[in-house]
Design a protein around this motif. Structure first.
Motif, mmCIF file in Angstrom:
data_model
loop_
_atom_site.group_PDB
_atom_site.id
_atom_site.type_symbol
_atom_site.label_atom_id
_atom_site.label_comp_id
_atom_site.label_asym_id
_atom_site.label_seq_id
_atom_site.Cartn_x
_atom_site.Cartn_y
_atom_site.Cartn_z
ATOM 1 N N ASP A 1 -8.929 8.778 1.618
ATOM 2 C CA ASP A 1 -8.752 7.848 2.730
ATOM 3 C C ASP A 1 -7.996 6.599 2.291
ATOM 4 O O ASP A 1 -7.125 6.095 3.009
ATOM 5 C CB ASP A 1 -10.108 7.446 3.327
ATOM 6 C CG ASP A 1 -10.745 8.560 4.126
ATOM 7 O OD1 ASP A 1 -10.038 9.539 4.436
ATOM 8 O OD2 ASP A 1 -11.947 8.450 4.429
ATOM 9 N N ALA A 2 -8.320 6.085 1.115
ATOM 10 C CA ALA A 2 -7.637 4.891 0.611
ATOM 11 C C ALA A 2 -6.161 5.179 0.356
ATOM 12 O O ALA A 2 -5.295 4.342 0.650
ATOM 13 C CB ALA A 2 -8.308 4.394 -0.659
ATOM 14 N N THR A 3 -5.857 6.350 -0.172
ATOM 15 C CA THR A 3 -4.466 6.728 -0.406
ATOM 16 C C THR A 3 -3.703 6.855 0.911
ATOM 17 O O THR A 3 -2.562 6.400 1.025
ATOM 18 C CB THR A 3 -4.398 8.056 -1.183
ATOM 19 O OG1 THR A 3 -5.138 7.925 -2.392
ATOM 20 C CG2 THR A 3 -2.971 8.442 -1.507
ATOM 21 N N ALA A 4 -4.344 7.455 1.909
ATOM 22 C CA ALA A 4 -3.696 7.587 3.219
ATOM 23 C C ALA A 4 -3.471 6.219 3.854
ATOM 24 O O ALA A 4 -2.417 5.960 4.449
ATOM 25 C CB ALA A 4 -4.537 8.471 4.132
ATOM 26 N N LEU A 5 -4.443 5.313 3.736
ATOM 27 C CA LEU A 5 -4.292 3.972 4.288
ATOM 28 C C LEU A 5 -3.183 3.201 3.577
ATOM 29 O O LEU A 5 -2.438 2.443 4.200
ATOM 30 C CB LEU A 5 -5.612 3.210 4.197
ATOM 31 C CG LEU A 5 -6.676 3.629 5.209
ATOM 32 C CD1 LEU A 5 -7.989 2.917 4.907
ATOM 33 C CD2 LEU A 5 -6.223 3.319 6.614
ATOM 34 N N GLN B 1 -0.513 4.521 2.231
ATOM 35 C CA GLN B 1 0.749 5.071 2.717
ATOM 36 C C GLN B 1 1.067 4.548 4.109
ATOM 37 O O GLN B 1 2.212 4.211 4.421
ATOM 38 C CB GLN B 1 0.705 6.599 2.719
ATOM 39 C CG GLN B 1 2.022 7.239 3.089
ATOM 40 C CD GLN B 1 3.144 6.854 2.146
ATOM 41 O OE1 GLN B 1 2.971 6.829 0.945
ATOM 42 N NE2 GLN B 1 4.307 6.555 2.689
ATOM 43 N N LEU B 2 0.056 4.441 4.973
ATOM 44 C CA LEU B 2 0.273 3.891 6.311
ATOM 45 C C LEU B 2 0.709 2.427 6.245
ATOM 46 O O LEU B 2 1.572 1.987 7.008
ATOM 47 C CB LEU B 2 -0.997 4.017 7.146
ATOM 48 C CG LEU B 2 -1.301 5.418 7.683
ATOM 49 C CD1 LEU B 2 -2.666 5.447 8.335
ATOM 50 C CD2 LEU B 2 -0.240 5.857 8.662
ATOM 51 N N ALA B 3 0.120 1.666 5.326
ATOM 52 C CA ALA B 3 0.502 0.261 5.177
ATOM 53 C C ALA B 3 1.947 0.148 4.711
ATOM 54 O O ALA B 3 2.701 -0.711 5.198
ATOM 55 C CB ALA B 3 -0.440 -0.443 4.201
ATOM 56 N N ILE B 4 2.361 0.995 3.788
ATOM 57 C CA ILE B 4 3.751 0.978 3.314
ATOM 58 C C ILE B 4 4.694 1.365 4.445
ATOM 59 O O ILE B 4 5.744 0.742 4.638
ATOM 60 C CB ILE B 4 3.913 1.918 2.095
ATOM 61 C CG1 ILE B 4 3.196 1.323 0.883
ATOM 62 C CG2 ILE B 4 5.388 2.170 1.786
ATOM 63 C CD1 ILE B 4 3.124 2.247 -0.301
ATOM 64 N N ASP B 5 4.314 2.379 5.226
ATOM 65 C CA ASP B 5 5.157 2.780 6.356
ATOM 66 C C ASP B 5 5.278 1.664 7.383
ATOM 67 O O ASP B 5 6.333 1.456 7.972
ATOM 68 C CB ASP B 5 4.590 4.038 7.024
ATOM 69 C CG ASP B 5 4.686 5.260 6.126
ATOM 70 O OD1 ASP B 5 5.478 5.224 5.161
ATOM 71 O OD2 ASP B 5 3.973 6.247 6.383
ATOM 72 N N TYR B 6 4.187 0.923 7.596
ATOM 73 C CA TYR B 6 4.208 -0.169 8.570
ATOM 74 C C TYR B 6 5.040 -1.345 8.070
ATOM 75 O O TYR B 6 5.794 -1.946 8.835
ATOM 76 C CB TYR B 6 2.781 -0.632 8.854
ATOM 77 C CG TYR B 6 2.705 -1.797 9.798
ATOM 78 C CD1 TYR B 6 2.857 -1.611 11.162
ATOM 79 C CD2 TYR B 6 2.493 -3.092 9.328
ATOM 80 C CE1 TYR B 6 2.805 -2.680 12.037
ATOM 81 C CE2 TYR B 6 2.440 -4.162 10.190
ATOM 82 C CZ TYR B 6 2.593 -3.946 11.547
ATOM 83 O OH TYR B 6 2.539 -5.014 12.399
ATOM 84 N N LEU B 7 4.919 -1.663 6.782
ATOM 85 C CA LEU B 7 5.624 -2.813 6.237
ATOM 86 C C LEU B 7 7.106 -2.555 6.000
ATOM 87 O O LEU B 7 7.878 -3.485 5.828
ATOM 88 C CB LEU B 7 4.976 -3.265 4.925
ATOM 89 C CG LEU B 7 3.655 -3.998 5.084
ATOM 90 C CD1 LEU B 7 3.017 -4.246 3.739
ATOM 91 C CD2 LEU B 7 3.876 -5.316 5.798
ATOM 92 N N HIS B 8 7.516 -1.291 5.977
ATOM 93 C CA HIS B 8 8.913 -0.960 5.708
ATOM 94 C C HIS B 8 9.439 -0.007 6.780
ATOM 95 O O HIS B 8 9.588 1.197 6.543
ATOM 96 C CB HIS B 8 9.064 -0.339 4.321
ATOM 97 C CG HIS B 8 8.656 -1.255 3.224
ATOM 98 N ND1 HIS B 8 9.424 -2.325 2.834
ATOM 99 C CD2 HIS B 8 7.542 -1.308 2.454
ATOM 100 C CE1 HIS B 8 8.816 -2.977 1.870
ATOM 101 N NE2 HIS B 8 7.670 -2.389 1.634
#
Length: 168
Positions: A59-63, A65-72
């Motif tokens: 779950d932490a790894t998926a979150l 990745q989602l944060a990186i996708d959101y920030l970039h």
């Protein structure tokens, strides 16, 4: 001036969490509460705890990745699964063969709006890029150096010193 440099560093650290923490202080240390000698050696002894631990890490790894996708938002979407596909509704065999002139114009307007919104998102996420223009008639008013501005109590050398410190 040191406060401005510290605020700039804080802003960079906030906007780029992928950089990580760096220190040059040899006395700086952190305590690992999971591998200390006083920690229990059988923290994850049963299967339930091990499965729960793995699920939390996934779950932490998926979150992350989602944060990186959101920030970039400028990064392209990559897919490694060969079974993933997308349907193109414009070139499918059952699509209508022609578009009206209104539809073509609407598509151009929508694509121009989407491109402008993407540029605004990039400008918002990267304030360090700066503003560039190709318009020779573009001008801006400097409210600090105008003739009607109140007289400042600092000298020009102070001003140049501050600008040089900020540029460094």
């Amino acid at each position: 001036l040191a406060d401005l440099a510290a605020l700039q560093q804080l802003a960079i650290n906030y906007m780029h969490p992928e950089i990580g923490v760096k220190t040059t202080d040899g006395a700086a240390y952190g305590r690992n509460y999971f591998s200390r000698p006083s920690a229990g050696s059988d923290e994850y002894s049963n299967d339930y705890d091990q499965n729960e631990y793995k699920a939390v890490l996934e779950d932490a790894t998926a979150l992350k990745q989602l944060a990186i996708d959101y920030l970039h938002p400028e990064k392209v979407v990559t897919v490694t699964d060969s079974t993933v596909f997308g349907r193109n509704y414009y070139s499918r065999p059952s699509a209508e063969p022609y578009e009206t002139l209104d539809e073509v114009m609407d598509r151009k307007v929508i694509l121009a709006d989407a491109s402008a919104l993407k540029q605004l998102a990039v400008d918002y996420m990267y304030p360090e890029i700066g503003v560039t223009t190709s318009d020779g008639t573009a001008c801006g008013r400097n409210y600090f150096d105008r003739a009607s501005s109140p007289i400042a109590d600092y000298t020009m050398t102070d001003h140049e010193t501050i600008l040089a410190d900020l540029a460094a």
